[in-house]
Design an enzyme around this catalytic site. Sequence first.
Site, short mmCIF file in Angstrom:
data_model
loop_
_atom_site.label_atom_id
_atom_site.label_comp_id
_atom_site.label_asym_id
_atom_site.label_seq_id
_atom_site.Cartn_x
_atom_site.Cartn_y
_atom_site.Cartn_z
N ASP A 1 8.08 2.80 -39.57
CA ASP A 1 7.01 2.52 -38.60
C ASP A 1 7.54 1.90 -37.30
O ASP A 1 7.07 0.84 -36.87
CB ASP A 1 5.97 1.57 -39.22
CG ASP A 1 5.56 1.96 -40.63
OD1 ASP A 1 5.34 3.16 -40.85
OD2 ASP A 1 5.46 1.07 -41.49
N GLU B 1 -3.91 7.58 -39.42
CA GLU B 1 -3.37 6.24 -39.17
C GLU B 1 -2.38 6.33 -38.01
O GLU B 1 -2.19 7.37 -37.39
CB GLU B 1 -2.68 5.69 -40.42
CG GLU B 1 -1.49 6.52 -40.89
CD GLU B 1 -0.92 6.05 -42.22
OE1 GLU B 1 -1.44 5.08 -42.79
OE2 GLU B 1 0.04 6.69 -42.68
#
Length: 360
Positions: free
Chosen positions: A50, A261
């Site tokens: 991420d 997301e």
Amino acid sequence: MHQSNRYLSLILLAGFACSQPQETTHSVEADSTASKYSHAPLVEHIYTADPSAHVFEGKIFIYPSHDTETEVAEDDMGSHFDMKDYHVFSMERPGGKVTDHGVALKLEDVPWAGRQLWAPDAAEKDGKYYLYFPAKDKQDIFKIGVAVSDQPEGPFKAEPEPIDGTFSMDPTAFQDGDDYYLLWGGIWGGQLQWYEDQKLVEGRNGPTEGLPAPDQKALMPYIAKLGDSMTDLAEKPKEMLILDESGEPIKAGDNARRFFEAAWMHKYNGKYYLSYSTGDTHFIAYAIGESPYGPFTYQGNVLDPVEGWTNHHSIVEFQGKWYLFYHDTQLSGKTPLRNIKMAELTYLPDGKIETVKPMK
């Protein structure tokens, strides 16, 4: 040396090493050690995912989550992503050394948090640095917190409470001139489907309870302008509409294009690019709008599916070139143990993005 003393020495040595800045080198070109991958891992001594990249103090700083081995069983709510701290990394140039500045924030130093420090992001204002992060509170509900530092690498000190008005996860900080915004949201494990009118619906649980029907409008990410302090919201959050080519909201059943997301925003040639993960179809898609609030019209994919289930990214300009940061599972082959990468990004004459291929 006695076996137990030798083991203790190894533990102490490892702990000392992790507390010191560490450097590795990498290439943004093809990975020569594994021919099926297009790009090499940036970091190999710990697992990272991420990656949120920003340019601070003339360097690229990367704020990833920190994957670790866990005994937590895998499930569709992502319980096996059991992160407990954040490291910050920096590089003076693409292809150069990557420095690990050590632990920037730990779970136990966040008063309100219970578990799971998921994907963070950062911003700078007036010489202060702000780390935005999601965590589940003591009731196992995701909230978004903020921590503050005098330097981009931290360490960061967490505010005592989550940011009022936030919910779900995957915060992204976006600066547009003098204005700063926070984006967030994620379905399934991100719990966005548990909310209606920005209020938690009691009794909802699991990854799909509360999701719209396939022919209904998909759930969308949220955005709000940050207050002057950078630790609160200046307004009620607004939904960021993602539209198809006919101007209709993307439907919940359009799994290859709908938001799942990992919302990220950047600005290119005066347009606002909202990019995001499609989750179970594994693309990083993007849409373009005239305002940070949207609406945004779907354009295509920034990144094709990577090895591993998850897909999460950031996009940043550095010295006149654009770069995509993402992760895959090259080092471990296991979805919960990922590694961050980067690739140069190419814009086409019409403003569209040339899709990056993570595998050869």
